[in-house]
Design a protein around this motif. Sequence first.
Motif, PDB file in Angstrom:
ATOM      1  N   UNK A 265       0.805  -1.213   0.000  1.00  0.00           N
ATOM      2  CA  UNK A 265       0.000   0.000   0.000  1.00  0.00           C
ATOM      3  C   UNK A 265       0.842   1.269   0.000  1.00  0.00           C
ATOM      4  N   UNK A 266       0.213   2.353  -0.370  1.00  0.00           N
ATOM      5  CA  UNK A 266       0.867   3.663  -0.455  1.00  0.00           C
ATOM      6  C   UNK A 266       1.489   4.073   0.876  1.00  0.00           C
ATOM      7  N   UNK A 267       0.873   3.677   1.991  1.00  0.00           N
ATOM      8  CA  UNK A 267       1.384   4.091   3.301  1.00  0.00           C
ATOM      9  C   UNK A 267       2.785   3.543   3.595  1.00  0.00           C
ATOM     10  N   UNK A 268       3.234   2.554   2.845  1.00  0.00           N
ATOM     11  CA  UNK A 268       4.592   2.035   3.054  1.00  0.00           C
ATOM     12  C   UNK A 268       5.644   3.102   2.719  1.00  0.00           C
ATOM     13  N   UNK A 269       5.298   4.046   1.858  1.00  0.00           N
ATOM     14  CA  UNK A 269       6.238   5.114   1.499  1.00  0.00           C
ATOM     15  C   UNK A 269       6.466   6.080   2.660  1.00  0.00           C
ATOM     16  N   UNK A 270       5.650   5.998   3.694  1.00  0.00           N
ATOM     17  CA  UNK A 270       5.801   6.874   4.855  1.00  0.00           C
ATOM     18  C   UNK A 270       6.624   6.225   5.957  1.00  0.00           C
ATOM     19  N   UNK A 271       7.178   5.061   5.680  1.00  0.00           N
ATOM     20  CA  UNK A 271       7.956   4.312   6.660  1.00  0.00           C
ATOM     21  C   UNK A 271       9.383   4.155   6.139  1.00  0.00           C
ATOM     22  N   UNK A 272      10.342   4.380   7.015  1.00  0.00           N
ATOM     23  CA  UNK A 272      11.730   4.116   6.667  1.00  0.00           C
ATOM     24  C   UNK A 272      11.971   2.623   6.899  1.00  0.00           C
ATOM     25  N   UNK A 273      11.729   1.824   5.868  1.00  0.00           N
ATOM     26  CA  UNK A 273      11.751   0.370   6.066  1.00  0.00           C
ATOM     27  C   UNK A 273      13.153  -0.177   6.326  1.00  0.00           C
ATOM     28  N   UNK A 274      14.181   0.617   6.036  1.00  0.00           N
ATOM     29  CA  UNK A 274      15.537   0.172   6.359  1.00  0.00           C
ATOM     30  C   UNK A 274      15.743   0.040   7.862  1.00  0.00           C
ATOM     31  N   UNK A 275      14.955   0.766   8.656  1.00  0.00           N
ATOM     32  CA  UNK A 275      15.067   0.681  10.115  1.00  0.00           C
ATOM     33  C   UNK A 275      14.584  -0.664  10.648  1.00  0.00           C
ATOM     34  N   UNK A 276      13.943  -1.455   9.789  1.00  0.00           N
ATOM     35  CA  UNK A 276      13.428  -2.754  10.214  1.00  0.00           C
ATOM     36  C   UNK A 276      14.425  -3.886   9.969  1.00  0.00           C
ATOM     37  N   UNK A 277      15.642  -3.555   9.578  1.00  0.00           N
ATOM     38  CA  UNK A 277      16.619  -4.584   9.229  1.00  0.00           C
ATOM     39  C   UNK A 277      17.006  -5.490  10.396  1.00  0.00           C
ATOM     40  N   UNK A 278      16.732  -5.088  11.625  1.00  0.00           N
ATOM     41  CA  UNK A 278      17.060  -5.932  12.785  1.00  0.00           C
ATOM     42  C   UNK A 278      15.808  -6.527  13.407  1.00  0.00           C
ATOM     43  N   UNK A 279      14.728  -6.516  12.648  1.00  0.00           N
ATOM     44  CA  UNK A 279      13.458  -7.106  13.070  1.00  0.00           C
ATOM     45  C   UNK A 279      13.129  -8.253  12.122  1.00  0.00           C
TER      46      UNK A 279
END
Length: 182
Positions: free
Chosen positions: A25-39
């Motif tokens: 979804x479009x809302x994924x563009x509002x998240x810095x998904x690189x910060x999830x690399x340790x999850x």
Amino acid sequence: KRRLKKNRELYNKHEGGRAFLLCTGESLHHIDIEKLNHEFTYGTNLLFLHDDFPEVNLDYYVYLDTPRSFYPNMPQWPKTQLGSLGNKPIRQIYEKIDKRIQQETQLILNSECFKFTNGLFDYNKKFFAKVTKNLNLNNEIPYNILADISKRRLCGGGTIFFSILIMIYMGFKEIYLCGSGY
């Protein structure tokens, strides 16, 4: 049946853990998904087309569409990124995913598409699920039976529901939806 038995190794593999389900979804563009690399992270569907996809260390990638899911003039088919809808679109998608996915990412694919993975995902661990399109939840059947991907059929209702059921099967207690628009 042999392919499905392999899925037993996923049962409660991450018992009590938390995971992030990355949808398209479009809302994924509002998240810095690189910060999830340790999850623990799951990707779904056409997430591989996201600009930041190569930077995300996905633990799992779920793509459960069947070859019958595609038909001429599909409105959601991204022609600009995938080209024209050919006679084997599922293979076309798998080839694009294979080029962009990291080797450590484990795949959960539709069992009906097993033959389309030949020569692809050679470095990825693959699991296959047999799915139905209807979501059949009720209080009489425990969730661990509904979510058991080592059985013949997994009840769902779409990739998000399938993914959540699989994540429950794997033992996750906290599941965060990202890019699902809600």
